[in-house]
Design an enzyme around this catalytic site. Sequence first.
Site, mmCIF file in Angstrom:
data_model
loop_
_atom_site.group_PDB
_atom_site.id
_atom_site.type_symbol
_atom_site.label_atom_id
_atom_site.label_comp_id
_atom_site.label_asym_id
_atom_site.label_seq_id
_atom_site.Cartn_x
_atom_site.Cartn_y
_atom_site.Cartn_z
ATOM 1 C CG HIS A 186 -7.105 -5.262 7.717
ATOM 2 N ND1 HIS A 186 -6.654 -6.424 7.124
ATOM 3 C CD2 HIS A 186 -6.771 -4.254 6.849
ATOM 4 C CE1 HIS A 186 -6.080 -6.129 5.951
ATOM 5 N NE2 HIS A 186 -6.129 -4.821 5.777
ATOM 6 C CD GLU B 40 -14.654 13.894 25.310
ATOM 7 O OE1 GLU B 40 -13.527 13.476 25.032
ATOM 8 O OE2 GLU B 40 -14.943 14.443 26.386
ATOM 9 C CD GLU C 26 -2.867 -1.372 0.179
ATOM 10 O OE1 GLU C 26 -2.870 -0.544 -0.750
ATOM 11 O OE2 GLU C 26 -3.605 -2.356 0.218
ATOM 12 C CG HIS D 231 -9.235 -3.431 2.521
ATOM 13 N ND1 HIS D 231 -8.528 -3.655 1.359
ATOM 14 C CD2 HIS D 231 -8.301 -3.438 3.511
ATOM 15 C CE1 HIS D 231 -7.244 -3.813 1.645
ATOM 16 N NE2 HIS D 231 -7.078 -3.671 2.944
ATOM 17 C CG HIS E 39 -4.439 0.045 5.691
ATOM 18 N ND1 HIS E 39 -5.821 0.132 5.619
ATOM 19 C CD2 HIS E 39 -4.117 -1.152 5.151
ATOM 20 C CE1 HIS E 39 -6.288 -0.962 5.051
ATOM 21 N NE2 HIS E 39 -5.277 -1.763 4.758
#
Length: 271
Positions: free
Chosen positions: A142, A170, A116, A211, A140
């Site tokens: 999952h 919040e 990525e 994803h 990133h």
Amino acid sequence: MALQDMKFIKTFVKITHDAWLKGWHERNGGNISYRLTQEETNIIKEYIDESAEYTPIGIKVENLANEYFLVTGSGKFIRNISVCLEENVGLIKIDEKGENYKIVWGLVNGARPTSELPSHLNSHSIKKAATNGKHRVIMHSHTTNLIALTFVLPLDGKVFTRELWEMATECPVVFPSGIGVVPWMVPGGAEIARATGELMNHHDIVIWAHHGTFCSGDDLDLTFGLMDTVEKSAEILVKVLSMGGKRQTITSDNFRDLAKGFNIEIDEKYL
Ligand code: 13P
Ligand code: ZN
């Protein structure tokens, strides 16, 4: 001082371990990158080897020319970073055109940066420009509950933002710029990097349908905290939906009062 004892590396190891414990990084799932400060770049110079060949990034990131990043490796398990740093992460340098990168430390035994990398670097490029260089981290993960919600809620950033703001008072303070949603796409290339970048122009959180989640932030702690906050909010929503849905909630006027009380701007389009 050994490279491993530098503060940014120690923090990287800690937050990747914390993220593993959260259940966000099964197998090789997820990836993290950190843009070094000038001071850190000066210090790492004595540990790195710049003799490797450059490799194309697949996208152009002109404003990241000559920058250094700490990145997780492709196919590497986040849970193993605290076991062996140089097998699972590496330092890379971007060339002067912003088109290629090379590994200057770590990622030993032929390992490569995360698949990525285009999404990370394109997001870094956009956030560096938009925040005057303040944002340094792209994460990133999952995230189980956010992924689950992409099977149930419409894939619309406005809906995700409003629903997740409602789940914890919040949330609008922690992510006032809301959430973007990328529809399902093939991961790991320039196309999804561009779609993510478009949304990073407006948000610090971008969900990839079915994803995972991308978060951008000033530093490792804040970016981890952002991921933790939005994922916790998603967990509450999953529970609420499992209990038959909301019977009462935070109203638009409640949000307006919150904005006054916390001295923040809340975009009326979410209210
Ligand atoms: P990498 O192992 O290449 O980082 O890929 C993991 C992932 O989450 C892809 O989206
Ligand atoms: Zn992923």
